[in-house]
Motif scaffolding. Structure first.
Motif, PDB file in Angstrom:
ATOM      1  N   UNK A   9      17.881 -19.627  -2.140  1.00 33.73           N
ATOM      2  CA  UNK A   9      18.858 -18.532  -2.125  1.00 33.73           C
ATOM      3  C   UNK A   9      18.249 -17.161  -2.355  1.00 33.73           C
ATOM      4  N   UNK A  10      16.947 -17.110  -2.683  1.00 35.37           N
ATOM      5  CA  UNK A  10      16.312 -15.803  -2.882  1.00 35.37           C
ATOM      6  C   UNK A  10      16.220 -15.067  -1.549  1.00 35.37           C
ATOM      7  N   UNK A  11      16.328 -13.737  -1.682  1.00 38.64           N
ATOM      8  CA  UNK A  11      16.192 -12.907  -0.485  1.00 38.64           C
ATOM      9  C   UNK A  11      15.191 -11.801  -0.772  1.00 38.64           C
ATOM     10  N   UNK A  12      14.394 -11.486   0.233  1.00 42.24           N
ATOM     11  CA  UNK A  12      13.445 -10.383   0.095  1.00 42.24           C
ATOM     12  C   UNK A  12      13.874  -9.289   1.051  1.00 42.24           C
ATOM     13  N   UNK A  13      13.922  -8.071   0.516  1.00 42.19           N
ATOM     14  CA  UNK A  13      14.378  -6.940   1.332  1.00 42.19           C
ATOM     15  C   UNK A  13      13.319  -5.846   1.246  1.00 42.19           C
ATOM     16  N   UNK A  17       0.840  -1.198   0.000  1.00 44.39           N
ATOM     17  CA  UNK A  17       0.000   0.000   0.000  1.00 44.39           C
ATOM     18  C   UNK A  17       0.875   1.248   0.000  1.00 44.39           C
ATOM     19  N   UNK A  18       1.213   1.717  -1.179  1.00 42.23           N
ATOM     20  CA  UNK A  18       1.946   2.980  -1.323  1.00 42.23           C
ATOM     21  C   UNK A  18       3.313   2.997  -0.690  1.00 42.23           C
ATOM     22  N   UNK A  19       3.826   1.842  -0.384  1.00 45.54           N
ATOM     23  CA  UNK A  19       5.109   1.728   0.314  1.00 45.54           C
ATOM     24  C   UNK A  19       6.233   1.604  -0.724  1.00 45.54           C
ATOM     25  N   UNK A  20       7.460   2.040  -0.384  1.00 42.59           N
ATOM     26  CA  UNK A  20       8.555   1.840  -1.343  1.00 42.59           C
ATOM     27  C   UNK A  20       8.597   0.381  -1.807  1.00 42.59           C
ATOM     28  N   UNK A  21       8.907   0.221  -3.097  1.00 39.41           N
ATOM     29  CA  UNK A  21       8.908  -1.125  -3.679  1.00 39.41           C
ATOM     30  C   UNK A  21       9.853  -2.061  -2.934  1.00 39.41           C
ATOM     31  N   UNK A  22       9.358  -3.257  -2.630  1.00 39.28           N
ATOM     32  CA  UNK A  22      10.217  -4.260  -2.023  1.00 39.28           C
ATOM     33  C   UNK A  22      11.219  -4.757  -3.057  1.00 39.28           C
ATOM     34  N   UNK A  23      12.214  -5.488  -2.597  1.00 40.77           N
ATOM     35  CA  UNK A  23      13.249  -5.953  -3.529  1.00 40.77           C
ATOM     36  C   UNK A  23      13.453  -7.452  -3.351  1.00 40.77           C
ATOM     37  N   UNK A  24      13.413  -8.139  -4.494  1.00 41.87           N
ATOM     38  CA  UNK A  24      13.681  -9.571  -4.473  1.00 41.87           C
ATOM     39  C   UNK A  24      15.070  -9.777  -5.058  1.00 41.87           C
ATOM     40  N   UNK A  50      14.354  -8.156   6.297  1.00 43.36           N
ATOM     41  CA  UNK A  50      14.774  -9.029   5.212  1.00 43.36           C
ATOM     42  C   UNK A  50      14.569 -10.498   5.544  1.00 43.36           C
ATOM     43  N   UNK A  51      14.385 -11.292   4.507  1.00 45.35           N
ATOM     44  CA  UNK A  51      14.324 -12.736   4.732  1.00 45.35           C
ATOM     45  C   UNK A  51      15.061 -13.471   3.626  1.00 45.35           C
ATOM     46  N   UNK A  52      15.560 -14.606   3.981  1.00 45.82           N
ATOM     47  CA  UNK A  52      16.338 -15.402   3.050  1.00 45.82           C
ATOM     48  C   UNK A  52      15.714 -16.794   3.020  1.00 45.82           C
ATOM     49  N   UNK A  53      15.554 -17.333   1.823  1.00 44.46           N
ATOM     50  CA  UNK A  53      14.860 -18.618   1.693  1.00 44.46           C
ATOM     51  C   UNK A  53      15.834 -19.710   1.240  1.00 44.46           C
ATOM     52  N   UNK A  54      15.910 -20.753   2.034  1.00 43.16           N
ATOM     53  CA  UNK A  54      16.655 -21.953   1.622  1.00 43.16           C
ATOM     54  C   UNK A  54      15.600 -23.006   1.315  1.00 43.16           C
ATOM     55  N   UNK A  55      15.887 -23.996   0.526  1.00 39.86           N
ATOM     56  CA  UNK A  55      14.832 -24.987   0.306  1.00 39.86           C
ATOM     57  C   UNK A  55      14.887 -26.052   1.389  1.00 39.86           C
TER      58      UNK A  55
END
Lengths: 114, 383
Positions: free
Chosen positions: B312-316, B270-277, B378-383
């Motif tokens: 290995x993807x990270x969301x910031x 909602x109108x927030x700065x774009x997240x980054x993948x 931030x979060x980091x995803x391992x399988x």
């Protein structure tokens, strides 16, 4: 905050002369415009040609003016919005909330015909 | 209460004349025949004003004045020199030694009285000013203590324990620009297959925004919202519950739910700065705005976006205090700088990435304090 007020027919053009509208000066900007609203100016065009940046306090101040005018059967439009501010407006989708015109004349024309 | 005036003069006749005048004018008058007695009496009676002769046996008036001005117990008492010396250099010496005035014509009663009145008035005003200054200082202290306490309360709303999830690493940081701030991060594992994270920024900063963050955090913590599987549903309710008119504020929020088991992430912005993948092998991807600011329009429509995280993807995600941070030249930190940095450091752990981003902001501004609240999650995803 330095602001230029010009009355054109029934429309009051408000032109903030500072580069930034932000936490430090937005309250002052708001109260100066509200003073004008209280004096009976219900159709307001805000000319943003000089403004290069707005933070959340600045946006909050515009929204507050919009709400205030709407509740007094008035209206506000923006014009001459510079690119960096345009980006903020599209990112926050405020471009769907405000009437935005490319030039002051067009904004006044639209208001005058209402 | 009568004002106390101490006359220090070696001439008995002058002492008597002054006593007669001044008592008639309703002052309490005390007398001393030389400097030493004068200093002692000043300590004993704490006069409101001293009329001091210059030429006296023993200590001169200038010496007496200096001694009184050097003693914290007597320094605040105004001293008027009363002398027949008329040289400018004597007057200057008198004022330099700490006197407030120098009267040469002791015979002019009216002048003596007027000057006494003036200096007593000044003294009284000075005292009042000091008292109100002190009161202000106390109030300021109390306010600061309150603010500090408010800061602690607000801190308690932040994630105190990061949930332990086998294939997810999480990190967050919130730096209010004052003791309290308008940003909040939240991380909560609702079910093994539902992790909710959001970052919220209430417009403005300081106490009013901070109080609204408390209110919104509580609202979002209700069970029917935390268990909602669709972020857009949460934001739609939030938008109706917190209209701009309620507190004259709006908010931006990036809300996401992740299924740690399969890496399916749903977000609404909602109108927030774009997240980054951040992808380990591809260029970063932006997680765009999917709805307008919270509170501006009760009929706003919010959308969900679904992304499938890969190993290995990270969301910031972050608040605008990052990109709107300005150095002393007025330059913004900006998204370009942020994206470039993230691309460069994306192989670090999510914890390190947050740390490096914050360091880079401060380095950009030469350690200048942040103008707005700065929060990162931030979060980091391992399988």
């Amino acid at each position: 905050m330095e602001i230029e007020f010009t009355k054109k027919d029934l429309v009051l053009v408000v032109k903030p002369l500072e580069k930034n509208i932000e936490a430090g000066n937005s309250r002052d900007f708001k109260s100066k415009v509200i003073e004008q609203i209280d004096q009976g100016n219900k159709k307001i065009v805000i000319n943003l040609s000089k403004v290069e940046f707005m933070d959340s306090s600045g946006l909050g101040c515009l929204i507050s003016l919009l709400k205030q005018l709407a509740s007094h059967q008035g209206a506000v439009a923006l014009c001459d919005v510079q690119d960096p501010v345009k980006r903020i407006f599209s990112l926050t989708r405020l471009n769907q909330v405000f009437s935005i015109f490319p030039s002051e004349d067009e904004a006044i024309k639209t208001f005058s015909s209402r | 209460m009568k004002n106390k005036i101490l006359v220090i003069n070696d001439s008995e006749s002058i002492r008597q004349i002054l006593q007669y005048y001044l008592e008639k004018k309703n002052y309490d008058v005390y007398l001393a025949k030389d400097g030493l007695e004068g200093i002692q009496k000043t300590k004993d009676i704490s006069p409101d004003l001293i009329l001091l002769d210059v030429m006296m046996p023993g200590l001169t008036g200038f010496e007496v004045c200096r001694k009184l001005k050097n003693d914290p117990k007597t320094e605040s008492c105004p001293i008027i020199f009363l002398s027949s010396l008329t040289d400018t250099s004597d007057k200057i010496q008198g004022l330099e030694s700490g006197g407030v005035d120098f009267i040469t014509n002791t015979a002019d009663q009216a002048e003596v009285e007027a000057r006494i009145e003036t200096h007593l008035k000044i003294q009284e005003l000075t005292r009042e000013l000091k008292a109100s200054n002190q009161e202000l200082m106390f109030k300021q202290k109390a306010l600061n203590a309150d603010l500090q306490a408010a800061g602690v309360i607000q801190q308690s709303l932040l994630p105190n324990k990061i949930p332990d999830i086998p294939n997810i690493k999480l990190a967050w940081t919130c730096h209010p620009s004052t003791l309290v701030g308008g940003d909040i991060c939240s991380i909560s594992l609702i079910e093994p297959d539902q992790l909710n994270c959001y970052i919220l920024d209430v417009s403005g900063h300081g106490v009013p925004s901070a109080m609204v963050t408390v209110s919104i955090t509580q609202y979002l913590g209700q069970k029917e919202l935390t268990t909602a599987s669709s972020p857009k549903h949460v934001l739609t309710l939030l938008n109706k519950e917190y209209p701009f008119e309620k507190f004259n504020m709006f908010s931006t929020i990036f809300y996401m739910t992740l299924n740690p088991k399969n890496g399916k992430l749903i977000f609404s912005n909602a109108g927030h700065p774009e997240g980054i993948l951040l992808h380990s092998k591809k260029k970063l991807e932006l997680l765009p705005v999917t709805g307008s600011l919270i509170g501006v329009d009760p009929n706003s429509v919010f959308d969900d976006k679904v992304i499938q995280l890969e190993k290995g993807d990270k969301v910031f995600i972050y608040t605008d205090g990052v990109i709107e941070y300005r150095n002393s030249k007025g330059e913004f930190y900006g998204t370009d700088r942020l994206y470039a940095l993230l691309e460069k450091i994306k192989h670090h752990s999510i914890h390190e990435i947050l740390h490096l981003v914050f360091e880079s902001i401060l380095e950009f501004g030469d350690g200048r304090p942040t103008q707005d609240d700065v929060s990162l999650l931030g979060l980091e995803y391992f399988t």
